[in-house]
Motif scaffolding. Structure first.
Motif, PDB file in Angstrom:
ATOM      1  N   GLN A  78       0.407  -1.451  -0.238  1.00 50.63           N
ATOM      2  CA  GLN A  78       0.221   0.074  -0.019  1.00 50.63           C
ATOM      3  C   GLN A  78       0.583   1.252   0.045  1.00 50.63           C
ATOM      4  O   GLN A  78       0.208   2.563  -0.772  1.00 50.63           O
ATOM      5  N   THR A 117      -1.236  -0.176  -8.184  1.00 51.29           N
ATOM      6  CA  THR A 117      -2.495  -0.721  -7.663  1.00 51.29           C
ATOM      7  C   THR A 117      -1.868  -2.329  -7.425  1.00 51.29           C
ATOM      8  O   THR A 117      -2.942  -3.393  -7.099  1.00 51.29           O
ATOM      9  N   LYS A 130      -4.051  -4.073  -4.351  1.00 51.98           N
ATOM     10  CA  LYS A 130      -5.729  -4.318  -5.259  1.00 51.98           C
ATOM     11  C   LYS A 130      -4.877  -4.986  -6.039  1.00 51.98           C
ATOM     12  O   LYS A 130      -6.218  -6.174  -5.873  1.00 51.98           O
TER      13      LYS A 130
END
Length: 129
Positions: A103, A112, A115
């Motif tokens: 993160q 990302t 994610k």
């Protein structure tokens, strides 16, 4: 899976002692295999209660509780797979430290990675609906 011993342990009070010989699959086998412990004799051996009419548990109770525990086990299988608890080694969640690091670097680099990692695990082991 859930065996009869685990079922009895979940069904009975914590301090309830019993003996279970084998893995009964029907009422007749259960009546043969299960014995509540009512005490200890002078030799330190368990005193077993063989009188089924005085037992506080029936085969029907065991069957119902086993079904409940098996459903709970099955319903939570995806969680065990996602975390690797069940021995799965592929596509499991990274440690919290690794996820926090992902993160952080995602926020710095505009990527990302975190994610994508979470989505891959959730896609491989979806939560049942």
């Amino acid at each position: 899976m859930i065996d009869i011993g685990k079922t009895l342990a979940a069904l009975l009070p914590e301090n309830y002692a019993f003996v279970l010989r084998g893995e009964p699959t029907n009422e007749a086998e259960f009546l043969e295999a299960f014995r509540p412990i009512t005490g200890i004799d002078s030799n330190g051996s368990a005193i077993e209660n063989a009188d089924a009419s005085t037992w506080t548990i029936t085969w029907a109770d065991v069957v119902a509780k086993k079904a409940e525990l098996e459903k709970e086990y099955t319903d939570n299988e995806y969680q065990r797979k996602r975390s690797g608890i069940d021995g799965t080694t592929d596509t499991t969640y990274a440690s919290i430290a690794e996820q926090l690091d992902m993160q952080y670097w995602d926020s710095i680099n505009g990527t990302t990675k975190w994610k994508d990692h979470i989505a891959a695990v959730k896609a491989k082991y979806p939560k049942p609906s």
